[in-house]
Design a protein around this motif. Sequence first.
Motif, PDB file in Angstrom:
ATOM      1  N   SER A  48      12.465 -41.735  16.950  1.00 62.11           N
ATOM      2  CA  SER A  48      11.444 -41.318  15.985  1.00 62.11           C
ATOM      3  C   SER A  48      11.976 -40.270  15.034  1.00 62.11           C
ATOM      4  CB  SER A  48      10.214 -40.777  16.722  1.00 62.11           C
ATOM      5  OG  SER A  48       9.623 -41.767  17.520  1.00 62.11           O
ATOM      6  N   MET A  49      12.746 -39.326  15.567  1.00 58.87           N
ATOM      7  CA  MET A  49      13.272 -38.252  14.725  1.00 58.87           C
ATOM      8  C   MET A  49      14.155 -38.798  13.609  1.00 58.87           C
ATOM      9  SD  MET A  49      12.200 -35.232  15.719  1.00 58.87           S
ATOM     10  CE  MET A  49      13.431 -34.064  15.149  1.00 58.87           C
ATOM     11  N   ASP A  55      18.095 -40.444   8.689  1.00 52.30           N
ATOM     12  CA  ASP A  55      19.310 -41.115   9.159  1.00 52.30           C
ATOM     13  C   ASP A  55      18.963 -42.314  10.045  1.00 52.30           C
ATOM     14  OD1 ASP A  55      18.341 -39.678  11.270  1.00 52.30           O
ATOM     15  OD2 ASP A  55      20.222 -38.670  11.759  1.00 52.30           O
ATOM     16  N   ALA A  56      17.913 -43.054   9.630  1.00 50.60           N
ATOM     17  CA  ALA A  56      17.486 -44.223  10.398  1.00 50.60           C
ATOM     18  C   ALA A  56      18.584 -45.283  10.456  1.00 50.60           C
ATOM     19  CB  ALA A  56      16.214 -44.812   9.787  1.00 50.60           C
ATOM     20  N   ASP A  57      19.384 -45.405   9.401  1.00 52.20           N
ATOM     21  CA  ASP A  57      20.452 -46.414   9.399  1.00 52.20           C
ATOM     22  C   ASP A  57      21.460 -46.151  10.510  1.00 52.20           C
ATOM     23  OD1 ASP A  57      19.310 -47.684   7.282  1.00 52.20           O
ATOM     24  OD2 ASP A  57      20.633 -46.822   5.758  1.00 52.20           O
ATOM     25  N   THR A  81       6.670 -40.932  21.672  1.00 53.29           N
ATOM     26  CA  THR A  81       6.528 -40.704  20.227  1.00 53.29           C
ATOM     27  C   THR A  81       6.503 -42.025  19.461  1.00 53.29           C
ATOM     28  OG1 THR A  81       8.918 -40.497  19.817  1.00 53.29           O
ATOM     29  CG2 THR A  81       7.738 -38.493  20.412  1.00 53.29           C
ATOM     30  N   LEU A  82       6.884 -43.108  20.125  1.00 54.68           N
ATOM     31  CA  LEU A  82       6.828 -44.424  19.483  1.00 54.68           C
ATOM     32  C   LEU A  82       5.403 -44.974  19.430  1.00 54.68           C
ATOM     33  CD1 LEU A  82       9.946 -46.046  21.192  1.00 54.68           C
ATOM     34  CD2 LEU A  82       9.800 -45.180  18.853  1.00 54.68           C
ATOM     35  N   THR A 346       7.089 -33.319  12.378  1.00 51.83           N
ATOM     36  CA  THR A 346       8.090 -32.309  12.090  1.00 51.83           C
ATOM     37  C   THR A 346       8.997 -32.795  10.974  1.00 51.83           C
ATOM     38  OG1 THR A 346       8.069 -31.701  14.406  1.00 51.83           O
ATOM     39  CG2 THR A 346       9.909 -30.888  13.107  1.00 51.83           C
ATOM     40  N   THR A 347       9.407 -31.910  10.102  1.00 52.15           N
ATOM     41  CA  THR A 347      10.345 -32.282   9.055  1.00 52.15           C
ATOM     42  C   THR A 347      11.478 -31.296   9.046  1.00 52.15           C
ATOM     43  OG1 THR A 347       9.388 -30.933   7.296  1.00 52.15           O
ATOM     44  CG2 THR A 347       8.392 -33.090   7.652  1.00 52.15           C
TER      45      THR A 347
END
Length: 646
Positions: A48-49, A55-57, A81-82, A346-347
């Motif tokens: 999730s983070m 940086d999902a890739d 968290t999913l 959170t960011t």
Amino acid sequence: MLILHIGSPKTGTTALQSFMSKNEDALRAQGINYMKAGRAGPAHNQISMATIRGDADAMRKALAEEYLSQPDMIHFASSETLFRFAMARKLGHVFDPIFKGQTRVIAYLRRQDSYVESLYKQHMKKGRLEFTKDEFVKEQTPKAGYNAILSHYARHFGGDDCITIRPYHRKVLKNNNIIEDFCDLIKVPDMSKMENIQLDANPSFSVEMSELLGILGAQDGTKARNIARILFEQQPEGVFGSYDAFNARDREYILATLADDREKFISRFVDGDGAFFHPEPGEFDTPFDEVADMRATLERKNKAVEAFIGAYEALHAEEAAAPPAPAAPPSETTADTDAQTDAAETTTADVPEGHLVVNADALPPTWFEEIYPGGTRPGFYHKVGAYAASFVDRGPEKLVVSFDNLHNAGDTRMRREPWAQKLCADHGWSHLGIYAQAPTWFRDMDLIAFMEKLAADGFFARFETSGFAGTSMGAFGALTFSRLSPGAQVVAFSPQTTLDTDKVPWEHRFAKGRAADWTLPFSDAADGIGEAKNVYLIYDPFDDNDRKQAKRLSGDNITTLRAIGLGHKSALVINRMGHLKMVMEQGLNGTLDPSAFYQAIRDRRAIFLYRKTMEGYLKKQGREHHIPGFTRAFRMAKRRAAQAGQ
């Protein structure tokens, strides 16, 4: 195949993840890979983070590479968290198309009124008090549907059949146990050699206590977490609870509002009629009694406030007795322990530029800082099955050997300290700490052989004096292994001598300990206690089993210190008084004077846990009519103590 466990929140997820993480080697040997990609600790919250950090890739690539590198394994990932609509919509960002048709999604679900209630309590605990309860229910209930989240998972991974729903309730789970239920669900072949973990690893505070902790946490998060820790240790009445935030009217409203969503997800994803998720017949037929509900709420709130004040006072005493902590380097800040759980909220903008976010539990322990390759002391770390030992050599003058208690067993934090670590470091005493990862009371032949080899190699004989210490299970370890160092000083809090049912048939506590192998050597502390120079037994004689255990030990070297009203948590209560350091110092030096001890523990009259223990004894003895008078006397003693300290 990928098994993706998505929670939902407050359904035993923490316990399950701890079990999987602790047993990942044993699971891998059986063809199940608890994936490393996406996992910084026990949970895969980094999945999730990654969507938040941008940086999902990289995460997508890491998950795919690990999956493809071991095609014959069953791969497993878990994160509650999913279970969020925002995350479910972004599955394609982190899960490559190769997982479509190859994934089984498992979700444990509460009945929806219970789910909204768990969200409300989390809201309170984190100090988010912008809503009243009624406002929260009306605002959040429409967002608490299951069908939309599950539909996204079905669409991405290959249809409704890839979704497995399990109702979350102890009466439904196999053997009332989330771990056994899940392992049965995914067909784990053999659990017999796996380390178990303590269930309720993340138990629920009552809604009243959640609100109090939330208010404090908004001002001082560290203090709130310490208060929570003390409450877990003290276990006072009115602290933990489930199904206590909403009344019947709230529940009826939630279930009615979500009726359409409920019918949809049951018809699509639930085997059978889904009766668990519906109101029970006649559940809301009784008219709602608002006066009775208010009375019950006020009673719970009063108990929570009293327990909170007791924990706050205990923390104040703890802080007053401890030396000031060194200031943290200016380039570091400590992340909130809820940061990963709140991944979707959170960011990276929350972290000041140039600052490093560090989870304190992920730092190395203080003893390791002394013996690692760049450290200043010799020493070692040795793991033996479910046990481990660390040794720091601080000189030949004194060796202290300490043993974990049940509270420590199963602790998976990297920053794991042996019992009495700080005391030994402050005094410059060499320290051998024995850790337990299972509540099996040091009944392990490999551990016993390790301890015997130390003695045979002259390890204990190297030191001018030695001391053994522990509490409860740890006290058993100290008592029984002290014979390896003749002439040792032994300090045993709430001491236990054996759990061999042939020798103590009246002992019905510690079920997992009693199930251990008591035919092994060092199974009865009474056999070798005569080798010690001085043995200090500190226990509450009103605790019947502790008294019987202590009475099994006799000899001229034994000093019995009766700690009335401290219960089985004698070391904890003495620490709350601020006297544990003195008792340990003098006991390990063989100079603990009974009169000084009894004078010191007079301070128990200001400790909340003492009051609750004594009230429990009075109730057990059928003397409840004495409790109000005792409570008044306790409060007067606390006031006098507070005035004397001003």
